[in-house]
Motif scaffolding. Sequence first.
Motif, PDB file in Angstrom:
ATOM      1  N   VAL A 227     -20.062   1.681   0.385  1.00  0.00           N
ATOM      2  CA  VAL A 227     -19.405   1.964  -0.895  1.00  0.00           C
ATOM      3  C   VAL A 227     -18.039   1.288  -0.950  1.00  0.00           C
ATOM      4  CG1 VAL A 227     -18.536   3.782  -2.414  1.00  0.00           C
ATOM      5  CG2 VAL A 227     -20.632   4.152  -1.098  1.00  0.00           C
ATOM      6  N   CYS A 228     -17.743   0.668  -2.079  1.00  0.00           N
ATOM      7  CA  CYS A 228     -16.406   0.112  -2.337  1.00  0.00           C
ATOM      8  C   CYS A 228     -15.546   1.182  -3.004  1.00  0.00           C
ATOM      9  CB  CYS A 228     -16.494  -1.109  -3.247  1.00  0.00           C
ATOM     10  SG  CYS A 228     -17.363  -2.526  -2.550  1.00  0.00           S
ATOM     11  N   TYR A 229     -14.407   1.494  -2.404  1.00  0.00           N
ATOM     12  CA  TYR A 229     -13.432   2.404  -3.011  1.00  0.00           C
ATOM     13  C   TYR A 229     -12.302   1.538  -3.566  1.00  0.00           C
ATOM     14  CZ  TYR A 229     -15.848   6.171  -0.551  1.00  0.00           C
ATOM     15  OH  TYR A 229     -16.791   7.054  -0.101  1.00  0.00           O
ATOM     16  N   VAL A 230     -12.208   1.458  -4.903  1.00  0.00           N
ATOM     17  CA  VAL A 230     -11.291   0.519  -5.550  1.00  0.00           C
ATOM     18  C   VAL A 230     -10.304   1.275  -6.429  1.00  0.00           C
ATOM     19  CG1 VAL A 230     -11.088  -1.420  -7.137  1.00  0.00           C
ATOM     20  CG2 VAL A 230     -13.001  -1.330  -5.516  1.00  0.00           C
ATOM     21  N   ALA A 231      -9.024   0.965  -6.276  1.00  0.00           N
ATOM     22  CA  ALA A 231      -7.969   1.529  -7.118  1.00  0.00           C
ATOM     23  C   ALA A 231      -7.258   0.389  -7.833  1.00  0.00           C
ATOM     24  CB  ALA A 231      -6.977   2.328  -6.273  1.00  0.00           C
ATOM     25  N   PHE A 232      -7.235   0.448  -9.161  1.00  0.00           N
ATOM     26  CA  PHE A 232      -6.549  -0.561  -9.966  1.00  0.00           C
ATOM     27  C   PHE A 232      -5.112  -0.108 -10.208  1.00  0.00           C
ATOM     28  CE2 PHE A 232     -11.015  -1.233 -10.987  1.00  0.00           C
ATOM     29  CZ  PHE A 232     -11.115  -2.626 -10.976  1.00  0.00           C
ATOM     30  N   TRP A 233      -4.167  -0.978  -9.875  1.00  0.00           N
ATOM     31  CA  TRP A 233      -2.746  -0.721 -10.081  1.00  0.00           C
ATOM     32  C   TRP A 233      -2.143  -1.875 -10.863  1.00  0.00           C
ATOM     33  CZ3 TRP A 233      -0.235   1.050  -4.765  1.00  0.00           C
ATOM     34  CH2 TRP A 233      -0.689   2.336  -4.457  1.00  0.00           C
ATOM     35  N   ASP A 234      -1.030  -1.588 -11.523  1.00  0.00           N
ATOM     36  CA  ASP A 234      -0.188  -2.658 -12.048  1.00  0.00           C
ATOM     37  C   ASP A 234       1.062  -2.751 -11.173  1.00  0.00           C
ATOM     38  OD1 ASP A 234       1.074  -0.333 -12.735  1.00  0.00           O
ATOM     39  OD2 ASP A 234       1.351  -0.827 -14.846  1.00  0.00           O
ATOM     40  N   GLU A 235       1.932  -3.678 -11.477  1.00  0.00           N
ATOM     41  CA  GLU A 235       3.114  -3.880 -10.645  1.00  0.00           C
ATOM     42  C   GLU A 235       4.054  -2.678 -10.678  1.00  0.00           C
ATOM     43  OE1 GLU A 235       4.012  -5.998  -8.485  1.00  0.00           O
ATOM     44  OE2 GLU A 235       2.327  -7.390  -8.652  1.00  0.00           O
ATOM     45  N   VAL A 236       4.114  -1.992 -11.807  1.00  0.00           N
ATOM     46  CA  VAL A 236       4.986  -0.816 -11.905  1.00  0.00           C
ATOM     47  C   VAL A 236       4.512   0.264 -10.933  1.00  0.00           C
ATOM     48  CG1 VAL A 236       5.841   0.987 -13.443  1.00  0.00           C
ATOM     49  CG2 VAL A 236       5.522  -1.341 -14.309  1.00  0.00           C
ATOM     50  N   THR A 237       3.209   0.499 -10.890  1.00  0.00           N
ATOM     51  CA  THR A 237       2.667   1.493  -9.968  1.00  0.00           C
ATOM     52  C   THR A 237       2.867   1.057  -8.522  1.00  0.00           C
ATOM     53  OG1 THR A 237       1.015   2.161 -11.603  1.00  0.00           O
ATOM     54  CG2 THR A 237       0.595   2.759  -9.315  1.00  0.00           C
ATOM     55  N   ARG A 238       2.647  -0.226  -8.235  1.00  0.00           N
ATOM     56  CA  ARG A 238       2.827  -0.705  -6.875  1.00  0.00           C
ATOM     57  C   ARG A 238       4.256  -0.471  -6.393  1.00  0.00           C
ATOM     58  NH1 ARG A 238       5.292  -4.249  -4.283  1.00  0.00           N
ATOM     59  NH2 ARG A 238       6.167  -5.080  -6.208  1.00  0.00           N
ATOM     60  N   ALA A 239       5.249  -0.787  -7.254  1.00  0.00           N
ATOM     61  CA  ALA A 239       6.649  -0.591  -6.864  1.00  0.00           C
ATOM     62  C   ALA A 239       6.967   0.890  -6.673  1.00  0.00           C
ATOM     63  CB  ALA A 239       7.561  -1.200  -7.927  1.00  0.00           C
ATOM     64  N   ALA A 240       6.452   1.731  -7.569  1.00  0.00           N
ATOM     65  CA  ALA A 240       6.720   3.167  -7.457  1.00  0.00           C
ATOM     66  C   ALA A 240       6.096   3.745  -6.201  1.00  0.00           C
ATOM     67  CB  ALA A 240       6.191   3.891  -8.695  1.00  0.00           C
ATOM     68  N   GLN A 241       4.880   3.328  -5.874  1.00  0.00           N
ATOM     69  CA  GLN A 241       4.214   3.843  -4.681  1.00  0.00           C
ATOM     70  C   GLN A 241       4.847   3.310  -3.397  1.00  0.00           C
ATOM     71  OE1 GLN A 241       1.615   6.175  -4.364  1.00  0.00           O
ATOM     72  NE2 GLN A 241       2.273   6.539  -6.467  1.00  0.00           N
ATOM     73  N   GLN A 242       5.347   2.106  -3.459  1.00  0.00           N
ATOM     74  CA  GLN A 242       5.995   1.538  -2.281  1.00  0.00           C
ATOM     75  C   GLN A 242       7.259   2.311  -1.949  1.00  0.00           C
ATOM     76  OE1 GLN A 242       5.980  -2.706  -2.099  1.00  0.00           O
ATOM     77  NE2 GLN A 242       7.777  -2.822  -0.777  1.00  0.00           N
ATOM     78  N   GLU A 243       7.977   2.768  -2.969  1.00  0.00           N
ATOM     79  CA  GLU A 243       9.157   3.592  -2.721  1.00  0.00           C
ATOM     80  C   GLU A 243       8.785   4.921  -2.066  1.00  0.00           C
ATOM     81  OE1 GLU A 243      11.356   4.137  -6.272  1.00  0.00           O
ATOM     82  OE2 GLU A 243      11.994   2.037  -6.431  1.00  0.00           O
ATOM     83  N   GLU A 244       7.571   5.391  -2.327  1.00  0.00           N
ATOM     84  CA  GLU A 244       7.107   6.637  -1.713  1.00  0.00           C
ATOM     85  C   GLU A 244       6.506   6.408  -0.334  1.00  0.00           C
ATOM     86  OE1 GLU A 244       7.476   9.637  -2.966  1.00  0.00           O
ATOM     87  OE2 GLU A 244       8.478   8.896  -4.764  1.00  0.00           O
ATOM     88  N   GLY A 245       6.507   5.160   0.130  1.00  0.00           N
ATOM     89  CA  GLY A 245       5.975   4.862   1.448  1.00  0.00           C
ATOM     90  C   GLY A 245       4.533   4.419   1.463  1.00  0.00           C
ATOM     91  N   ASN A 246       3.918   4.299   0.281  1.00  0.00           N
ATOM     92  CA  ASN A 246       2.523   3.860   0.197  1.00  0.00           C
ATOM     93  C   ASN A 246       2.496   2.350  -0.029  1.00  0.00           C
ATOM     94  OD1 ASN A 246       1.621   6.565   0.383  1.00  0.00           O
ATOM     95  ND2 ASN A 246       1.956   6.828  -1.810  1.00  0.00           N
ATOM     96  N   LYS A 247       2.572   1.623   1.053  1.00  0.00           N
ATOM     97  CA  LYS A 247       2.636   0.173   0.975  1.00  0.00           C
ATOM     98  C   LYS A 247       1.259  -0.430   1.206  1.00  0.00           C
ATOM     99  CE  LYS A 247       5.195  -3.789   2.824  1.00  0.00           C
ATOM    100  NZ  LYS A 247       6.219  -4.241   3.803  1.00  0.00           N
ATOM    101  N   ILE A 248       0.926  -1.438   0.388  1.00  0.00           N
ATOM    102  CA  ILE A 248      -0.352  -2.120   0.515  1.00  0.00           C
ATOM    103  C   ILE A 248      -0.344  -2.973   1.780  1.00  0.00           C
ATOM    104  CG2 ILE A 248      -1.963  -3.719  -0.595  1.00  0.00           C
ATOM    105  CD1 ILE A 248      -0.725  -2.955  -3.266  1.00  0.00           C
ATOM    106  N   GLY A 249      -1.379  -2.833   2.604  1.00  0.00           N
ATOM    107  CA  GLY A 249      -1.454  -3.572   3.849  1.00  0.00           C
ATOM    108  C   GLY A 249      -1.860  -5.018   3.650  1.00  0.00           C
ATOM    109  N   GLU A 250      -1.828  -5.768   4.723  1.00  0.00           N
ATOM    110  CA  GLU A 250      -2.216  -7.176   4.643  1.00  0.00           C
ATOM    111  C   GLU A 250      -3.680  -7.342   4.260  1.00  0.00           C
ATOM    112  OE1 GLU A 250      -1.234  -9.098   8.260  1.00  0.00           O
ATOM    113  OE2 GLU A 250       0.953  -8.837   8.032  1.00  0.00           O
ATOM    114  N   ASP A 251      -4.485  -6.323   4.553  1.00  0.00           N
ATOM    115  CA  ASP A 251      -5.892  -6.360   4.162  1.00  0.00           C
ATOM    116  C   ASP A 251      -6.100  -5.857   2.743  1.00  0.00           C
ATOM    117  OD1 ASP A 251      -5.175  -3.772   4.638  1.00  0.00           O
ATOM    118  OD2 ASP A 251      -6.909  -3.292   5.920  1.00  0.00           O
TER     119      ASP A 251
END
Length: 371
Positions: A227-251
């Motif tokens: 199963v593919c688990y896919v989450a669609f984000w925009d840049e605003v969400t990515r920046a907000a989540q990164q501040e919370e420590g949820n950083k996208i990995g190299e993979d």
Amino acid sequence: MSSSSLIHGISISVSDDDEASGKVRVRVRRKRHRHPASARRRLLRRAVRLGGPLLLATLAVSLLFYESYRLSPPSHPPPPASNLSRVEHTARAADGTRKSCLKILGPEKLQNLELPEVSEQNLPVKKVVYRSRLLHLDDDDSTGSNISRFNSFTGYQTLNEREESFKMKDITTVHCGFYNEDGGFKVSAVDKDYMASCRVLVATCAFGGGDDLHQPIGMTEVSIKKVCYVAFWDEVTRAAQQEEGNKIGEDLMIGLWRIILVRDLPFSDQRLNGKIPKLISHRLFPMARYSIWVDSKSQFRRDPLGVFEALLWRSNSSLALSEHGARSSLYDEGKAIVKKHKATPEEVKVQLDQYQQDGIPDEKRFNGKKG
């Protein structure tokens, strides 16, 4: 000059003359007889004086116990993640008894569960052409307000074009905005390749900051691989989540979720942008045969293959939907959308007219379910 002392209710008066003569005069004090009514009144006043503070103290202690009980965690802790696939959703029937809503196979059967084979069909469609028409605003609309709801992503198809898209032809034309450079909802080539590789999908999205990403639990190792688990984000969400420590990995992963960043969202209303991966995932994932949509506020706690088996394969169904919690009529829902200012009356009328043309009745119950 005299002096007196009180000994067990007996008053002894001693005078100077008596002391000299050695005589002591004893006088017994008469006991007063109190009236019963006045005694009851005194007892009542004493009870009120003592009972008032005692009652307030009792209420305070009771309130303290109630608040501590309400805020305390449940006595039965939730089952561990490895057992969640065996937990069944329950609901209360009309008589108050609990009934099962979703019966999923046990872990051993889930571990050996395979996707059902579908025989190949000779379809007449040889080629699919994606079309996206640019929207031209009215001359008197200088504010550009319509661009938030009607733009090139939707293709702006007419009702006749919609009807024609359902007909089976050698070359079928369908509207889809992200196949046009001006359409919006753009993803990278790497993400497109990944999306084309998915056969089974669990999807969610968070745009404009959105909600936190909840990791799915309760699945088998087989489902994790298939199963593919896919989450669609925009840049605003990515920046907000990164501040919370949820950083996208190299993979490009966060936990089990494969994050797909979307550029040029076509609508200013994030609710409309969220409808794109929710309602036309078959266009985003052209090779996926099965998909589950998860609201961004929710955590998916079931084995996806088990859900498909319980809701689709077991009953040979193509689609599973939950009933609306408040309304039973599709046309009542249209009125609620207008009342909540989610769309204009003109927009809703066009959609409801289409439903009527498609033969959807205005009934509270339809085929035994909510209409």
